[in-house]
Design a protein around this motif. Sequence first.
Motif, mmCIF file in Angstrom:
data_model
loop_
_atom_site.group_PDB
_atom_site.id
_atom_site.type_symbol
_atom_site.label_atom_id
_atom_site.label_comp_id
_atom_site.label_asym_id
_atom_site.label_seq_id
_atom_site.Cartn_x
_atom_site.Cartn_y
_atom_site.Cartn_z
ATOM 1 N N THR A 60 -28.860 71.380 -10.490
ATOM 2 C CA THR A 60 -27.747 70.957 -9.629
ATOM 3 C C THR A 60 -27.712 69.439 -9.583
ATOM 4 O O THR A 60 -28.696 68.804 -9.193
ATOM 5 C CB THR A 60 -27.943 71.503 -8.195
ATOM 6 O OG1 THR A 60 -28.046 72.918 -8.261
ATOM 7 C CG2 THR A 60 -26.789 71.099 -7.290
ATOM 8 N N CYS A 61 -26.577 68.862 -9.959
ATOM 9 C CA CYS A 61 -26.468 67.401 -9.962
ATOM 10 C C CYS A 61 -26.557 66.871 -8.535
ATOM 11 O O CYS A 61 -25.855 67.347 -7.635
ATOM 12 C CB CYS A 61 -25.136 66.984 -10.594
ATOM 13 S SG CYS A 61 -24.898 65.200 -10.643
ATOM 14 N N VAL A 62 -27.403 65.865 -8.328
ATOM 15 C CA VAL A 62 -27.583 65.297 -6.983
ATOM 16 C C VAL A 62 -26.286 64.706 -6.431
ATOM 17 O O VAL A 62 -26.095 64.632 -5.221
ATOM 18 C CB VAL A 62 -28.662 64.183 -6.955
ATOM 19 C CG1 VAL A 62 -30.045 64.745 -7.131
ATOM 20 C CG2 VAL A 62 -28.364 63.106 -7.987
ATOM 21 N N HIS A 63 -25.363 64.322 -7.316
ATOM 22 C CA HIS A 63 -24.173 63.592 -6.866
ATOM 23 C C HIS A 63 -23.198 64.474 -6.097
ATOM 24 O O HIS A 63 -22.890 64.194 -4.945
ATOM 25 C CB HIS A 63 -23.473 62.941 -8.068
ATOM 26 C CG HIS A 63 -22.179 62.290 -7.693
ATOM 27 N ND1 HIS A 63 -20.971 62.676 -8.229
ATOM 28 C CD2 HIS A 63 -21.896 61.308 -6.813
ATOM 29 C CE1 HIS A 63 -20.011 61.942 -7.699
ATOM 30 N NE2 HIS A 63 -20.544 61.097 -6.842
ATOM 31 N N ALA A 64 -22.692 65.528 -6.737
ATOM 32 C CA ALA A 64 -21.717 66.385 -6.051
ATOM 33 C C ALA A 64 -21.911 67.855 -6.382
ATOM 34 O O ALA A 64 -21.013 68.659 -6.173
ATOM 35 C CB ALA A 64 -20.291 65.942 -6.371
ATOM 36 N N GLY A 65 -23.093 68.195 -6.922
ATOM 37 C CA GLY A 65 -23.461 69.603 -7.051
ATOM 38 C C GLY A 65 -23.014 70.302 -8.317
ATOM 39 O O GLY A 65 -23.116 71.529 -8.398
ATOM 40 N N CYS A 66 -22.517 69.581 -9.318
ATOM 41 C CA CYS A 66 -22.119 70.261 -10.560
ATOM 42 C C CYS A 66 -23.360 70.733 -11.333
ATOM 43 O O CYS A 66 -24.478 70.325 -11.030
ATOM 44 C CB CYS A 66 -21.275 69.331 -11.423
ATOM 45 S SG CYS A 66 -19.637 69.088 -10.722
ATOM 46 N N THR A 67 -23.128 71.581 -12.337
ATOM 47 C CA THR A 67 -24.231 72.212 -13.083
ATOM 48 C C THR A 67 -24.573 71.376 -14.312
ATOM 49 O O THR A 67 -23.763 71.257 -15.239
ATOM 50 C CB THR A 67 -23.804 73.636 -13.494
ATOM 51 O OG1 THR A 67 -23.467 74.344 -12.304
ATOM 52 C CG2 THR A 67 -24.929 74.367 -14.208
ATOM 53 N N GLY A 121 -24.502 55.971 -12.903
ATOM 54 C CA GLY A 121 -23.932 56.658 -11.755
ATOM 55 C C GLY A 121 -22.686 57.423 -12.138
ATOM 56 O O GLY A 121 -22.379 57.552 -13.317
ATOM 57 N N PRO A 122 -21.985 57.969 -11.127
ATOM 58 C CA PRO A 122 -22.033 57.609 -9.717
ATOM 59 C C PRO A 122 -23.234 58.122 -8.919
ATOM 60 O O PRO A 122 -23.416 57.709 -7.785
ATOM 61 C CB PRO A 122 -20.740 58.211 -9.149
ATOM 62 C CG PRO A 122 -20.439 59.367 -10.060
ATOM 63 C CD PRO A 122 -20.893 58.940 -11.409
ATOM 64 N N ALA A 123 -24.056 59.037 -9.460
ATOM 65 C CA ALA A 123 -25.260 59.428 -8.720
ATOM 66 C C ALA A 123 -26.126 58.188 -8.505
ATOM 67 O O ALA A 123 -26.147 57.290 -9.357
ATOM 68 C CB ALA A 123 -26.038 60.475 -9.507
ATOM 69 N N ILE A 137 -26.035 64.285 -19.441
ATOM 70 C CA ILE A 137 -24.863 63.677 -18.805
ATOM 71 C C ILE A 137 -24.105 64.779 -18.069
ATOM 72 O O ILE A 137 -23.738 65.812 -18.669
ATOM 73 C CB ILE A 137 -23.966 62.988 -19.850
ATOM 74 C CG1 ILE A 137 -24.758 61.848 -20.507
ATOM 75 C CG2 ILE A 137 -22.693 62.454 -19.196
ATOM 76 C CD1 ILE A 137 -24.079 61.214 -21.679
ATOM 77 N N CYS A 138 -23.895 64.567 -16.777
ATOM 78 C CA CYS A 138 -23.234 65.572 -15.943
ATOM 79 C C CYS A 138 -21.775 65.770 -16.383
ATOM 80 O O CYS A 138 -21.081 64.786 -16.675
ATOM 81 C CB CYS A 138 -23.293 65.131 -14.480
ATOM 82 S SG CYS A 138 -22.481 66.297 -13.373
ATOM 83 N N PRO A 139 -21.307 67.022 -16.413
ATOM 84 C CA PRO A 139 -19.932 67.266 -16.890
ATOM 85 C C PRO A 139 -18.858 66.780 -15.919
ATOM 86 O O PRO A 139 -17.712 66.611 -16.326
ATOM 87 C CB PRO A 139 -19.869 68.797 -17.014
ATOM 88 C CG PRO A 139 -20.887 69.307 -16.058
ATOM 89 C CD PRO A 139 -21.977 68.289 -16.048
ATOM 90 N N CYS A 140 -19.204 66.554 -14.652
ATOM 91 C CA CYS A 140 -18.152 66.255 -13.663
ATOM 92 C C CYS A 140 -17.760 64.780 -13.619
ATOM 93 O O CYS A 140 -16.599 64.443 -13.814
ATOM 94 C CB CYS A 140 -18.582 66.733 -12.287
ATOM 95 S SG CYS A 140 -18.553 68.529 -12.180
ATOM 96 N N HIS A 141 -18.716 63.886 -13.351
ATOM 97 C CA HIS A 141 -18.360 62.471 -13.221
ATOM 98 C C HIS A 141 -19.208 61.573 -14.104
ATOM 99 O O HIS A 141 -19.210 60.352 -13.938
ATOM 100 C CB HIS A 141 -18.503 62.012 -11.760
ATOM 101 C CG HIS A 141 -17.838 62.923 -10.777
ATOM 102 N ND1 HIS A 141 -18.539 63.773 -9.970
ATOM 103 C CD2 HIS A 141 -16.530 63.143 -10.525
ATOM 104 C CE1 HIS A 141 -17.696 64.478 -9.233
ATOM 105 N NE2 HIS A 141 -16.469 64.119 -9.548
ATOM 106 N N GLY A 142 -19.981 62.181 -15.003
ATOM 107 C CA GLY A 142 -20.696 61.393 -16.009
ATOM 108 C C GLY A 142 -22.002 60.765 -15.579
ATOM 109 O O GLY A 142 -22.506 59.884 -16.282
ATOM 110 N N SER A 143 -22.583 61.186 -14.454
ATOM 111 C CA SER A 143 -23.912 60.649 -14.125
ATOM 112 C C SER A 143 -24.880 61.036 -15.236
ATOM 113 O O SER A 143 -24.817 62.137 -15.775
ATOM 114 C CB SER A 143 -24.421 61.215 -12.803
ATOM 115 O OG SER A 143 -23.683 60.704 -11.729
ATOM 116 N N GLN A 144 -25.787 60.100 -15.541
ATOM 117 C CA GLN A 144 -26.711 60.320 -16.655
ATOM 118 C C GLN A 144 -28.145 60.228 -16.135
ATOM 119 O O GLN A 144 -28.498 59.249 -15.463
ATOM 120 C CB GLN A 144 -26.453 59.261 -17.738
ATOM 121 C CG GLN A 144 -27.254 59.471 -19.004
ATOM 122 C CD GLN A 144 -26.850 58.477 -20.088
ATOM 123 O OE1 GLN A 144 -26.182 57.474 -19.823
ATOM 124 N NE2 GLN A 144 -27.267 58.741 -21.313
HETATM 125 FE FE1 FES Z 1 -22.637 65.185 -11.365
HETATM 126 FE FE2 FES Z 1 -20.684 64.019 -9.962
HETATM 127 S S1 FES Z 1 -21.458 66.047 -9.804
HETATM 128 S S2 FES Z 1 -21.823 63.231 -11.601
#
Ligand code: FES
Length: 293
Positions: A231-238, A268-270, A250-257
């Motif tokens: 679970t991505c710390v930023h907004a919970g995406c997988t 970021g944005p995480a 790299i997170c699929p939602c907002h690109g946190s790496q």
């Molecule tokens: Fe992963 Fe926003 S939920 S970068």
Amino acid sequence: MYRSLQRLIDRQSWLNTVADPLQKFLNSIFPQQVETGASQAIQNLLNGVWLGHPLHPMLTDVPVGAWTATLVLDSIAALSGSEHLEQAADLTLATGLAAALPAAVSGVTDWKDTYGETRTVGLLHGLTMAGSVLAYTAALAARRGGARSAGMLLSGVGYALMAGGAYLGGDEVFDLGYPVNQTAFHQGPGKYTKAMPLADLPENTLTKASAGGVSILLVKQGSAVYALDDTCVHAGCTLSDGRLDGHSVICPCHGSQFDLRDGTVLNGPATMPEPHYDVRIREDMIEVKRAAE
Ligand code: FES
């Protein structure tokens, strides 16, 4: 009161009409998932990647504190007639205005990656704060022009708007949970726990598993196996739906790496590290346990 406010905000469909083009514009300046270059470095700076914590709430303390001091100094100056206190009040007002700029820029950078209700409430928070800045700017101009009473009145308007904006900002974090660490209550296994057979884990592929009731991301690279919370710390995406880039995901939602080896935030944005797990192989089974921070 809270429910009435929520209902009122829900009825403001014009907020989405403003939010759509504004977010599109901001994402053209600060594109998601660019990973390198000046734009990403500036985003990381403004999000607070270097701080390990969102930068915006820290910066907002300065104008809130300065304008509270303005209110107190104005009140005492009005009672005592002290010119020194009037000058001090004007100085704190100007300090708040100067500090509002970096606070606003960091807030807008966080807001561009919101969606749904967090986007609506975040926009309302920003607009209210912008109204507060305008009122304080007019207040400073009135004071400099010798219209002290009008200046004090405008400061009062600015303070009321700031308080309303601060309430909405708190709502964004404490009720809607943005940008709270989405893994804050994921404990994960405290001792080595089976996750999956080693033979089932393909090479260089983001793979979802489960251990101790927590979804885990596993990646095998040569003889090494890495494990992060899925679970991505930023907004919970997988994260296992994201993209592998060398030793990072790299997170699929907002690109946190995140670095697969220890969960460090590379982009970021995480802003907080992704929980990572120690891995061992026992009888061809992958076992994981939460790593010591
Ligand atoms: Fe992963 Fe926003 S939920 S970068």
